[in-house]
Design a protein around this motif. Structure first.
Motif, PDB file in Angstrom:
ATOM      1  N   VAL A  25       0.867  -1.179   0.000  1.00 53.05           N
ATOM      2  CA  VAL A  25       0.000   0.000   0.000  1.00 53.05           C
ATOM      3  C   VAL A  25       0.900   1.224   0.000  1.00 53.05           C
ATOM      4  CG1 VAL A  25      -1.794   1.308   1.186  1.00 53.05           C
ATOM      5  CG2 VAL A  25      -1.815  -1.197   1.286  1.00 53.05           C
ATOM      6  N   TRP A  26       0.944   1.918  -1.129  1.00 46.48           N
ATOM      7  CA  TRP A  26       1.672   3.172  -1.247  1.00 46.48           C
ATOM      8  C   TRP A  26       0.676   4.311  -1.236  1.00 46.48           C
ATOM      9  CZ3 TRP A  26       6.863   4.023  -1.103  1.00 46.48           C
ATOM     10  CH2 TRP A  26       7.684   2.888  -1.184  1.00 46.48           C
ATOM     11  N   CYS A  27       0.978   5.356  -0.477  1.00 44.88           N
ATOM     12  CA  CYS A  27       0.064   6.485  -0.315  1.00 44.88           C
ATOM     13  C   CYS A  27       0.540   7.655  -1.169  1.00 44.88           C
ATOM     14  CB  CYS A  27      -0.020   6.898   1.147  1.00 44.88           C
ATOM     15  SG  CYS A  27      -0.487   5.549   2.262  1.00 44.88           S
ATOM     16  N   LEU A  28      -0.357   8.204  -1.953  1.00 46.44           N
ATOM     17  CA  LEU A  28      -0.057   9.314  -2.856  1.00 46.44           C
ATOM     18  C   LEU A  28      -0.921  10.503  -2.464  1.00 46.44           C
ATOM     19  CD1 LEU A  28       1.371  10.270  -5.518  1.00 46.44           C
ATOM     20  CD2 LEU A  28      -0.669   9.443  -6.725  1.00 46.44           C
ATOM     21  N   THR A  29      -0.273  11.600  -2.068  1.00 41.50           N
ATOM     22  CA  THR A  29      -0.995  12.805  -1.673  1.00 41.50           C
ATOM     23  C   THR A  29      -0.422  14.016  -2.387  1.00 41.50           C
ATOM     24  OG1 THR A  29       0.425  13.350   0.222  1.00 41.50           O
ATOM     25  CG2 THR A  29      -1.383  11.796   0.610  1.00 41.50           C
ATOM     26  N   LEU A  30      -1.192  15.079  -2.461  1.00 42.82           N
ATOM     27  CA  LEU A  30      -0.693  16.306  -3.060  1.00 42.82           C
ATOM     28  C   LEU A  30       0.396  16.950  -2.210  1.00 42.82           C
ATOM     29  CD1 LEU A  30      -3.898  18.060  -4.434  1.00 42.82           C
ATOM     30  CD2 LEU A  30      -1.774  17.725  -5.719  1.00 42.82           C
ATOM     31  N   ALA A  31       0.265  16.842  -0.902  1.00 43.20           N
ATOM     32  CA  ALA A  31       1.205  17.534  -0.024  1.00 43.20           C
ATOM     33  C   ALA A  31       1.405  16.765   1.271  1.00 43.20           C
ATOM     34  CB  ALA A  31       0.693  18.945   0.279  1.00 43.20           C
ATOM     35  N   VAL A  32       2.519  17.080   1.924  1.00 40.59           N
ATOM     36  CA  VAL A  32       2.827  16.546   3.245  1.00 40.59           C
ATOM     37  C   VAL A  32       2.984  17.725   4.204  1.00 40.59           C
ATOM     38  CG1 VAL A  32       4.525  15.327   4.649  1.00 40.59           C
ATOM     39  CG2 VAL A  32       3.918  14.448   2.387  1.00 40.59           C
TER      40      VAL A  32
END
Length: 248
Positions: free
Chosen positions: A233-240
């Protein structure tokens, strides 16, 4: 005639175009400079805060070491968080406009930005799914911003999209008002379930959300997926959030 009745035709046109009533009445304004036309104009896009080292190789939070303290102490169920930007400036304002401001029309551009990042930084994924939203909150907001982003990215990157892979089992308090990682984790604990376990077993999954803060929401989603047999499970977000360049 009431205001809502007078606006009914506009609402109908807005819904047909896939936009909210607010979007139809007011054109998009740049979250950075206020210019009209895009949620982030071309000039402001050149000044977005890129997420760069030093950061934790797992959760992408600021860290002078390979692993941040949280990841080193407790480990994570997700394999990693990847994002193009730090959660500040124009990108933060754009995400807030999409998430809380009802600016649904911001999703295509933000989704395209995330898709371009994924194309340049590929992740293993047999399918893509959004972080779920409880049905009652979705009714209030009108949409799930993570779903809008995930659908757009999946289409641009030719990854199968599974919009109902996960479901909220209970409504949680908004994470935005919580500063403690402990309170965030407790708030979302056991709040997500896998709706389609047969699609999860043996799969590599890319999980999409708008922003990663402490990773509590992503963690509970990843735990449900891993328990159902997901290989990764890899998490992809616009920002951290909470990530800064050295010296800032």
């Amino acid at each position: 005639m009431s205001l809502m009745r007078r606006l009914a035709p506009v609402r109908g046109l807005a819904e047909q175009a896939g936009r909210t009533l607010l979007d139809a009445l007011y054109p998009l304004e740049c979250a950075g400079c206020g210019g009209s036309g895009k949620i982030i104009c071309d000039r402001c896009a050149q000044e977005l805060p890129w997420l760069v080292p030093p950061c934790c190789r797992v959760c992408a939070a600021h860290s002078e070491f390979e692993l941040c303290q949280a990841c080193a102490q407790s480990g994570r169920r997700f394999d990693g968080v990847r994002a193009p930007y730090r959660y500040e400036g124009s990108i933060r304002q754009a995400i807030l406009a999409l998430k809380y401001g009802g600016i649904k029309a911001a999703a295509p551009q933000l989704g395209d930005m995330l898709a371009e990042y994924l194309k340049g930084n590929p992740l293993p994924g047999d399918l893509m799914a959004p972080v779920p939203m409880h049905a009652s909150r979705r009714r209030e907001r009108g949409y799930n911003q993570a779903e809008l982003l995930a659908r757009r990215v999946a289409g641009r990157c030719d990854v199968p999209y599974y919009g109902e892979l996960l479901a909220r089992t209970r409504r949680v308090d908004p994470q935005a008002g919580m500063t403690s990682a402990v309170s965030r984790a407790a708030n979302v604990a056991d709040s997500v379930a896998v709706s389609r376990p047969n699609d999860v077993d043996g799969a590599q999954i890319i999980l999409v959300d708008d922003v990663a803060t402490t990773g509590s929401t992503l963690e509970v989603c990843a735990a449900a997926l891993k328990d159902a047999g997901a290989v990764s499970v890899w998490c992809l977000t616009l920002a951290v959030a909470g990530n800064r360049r050295t010296g800032e």
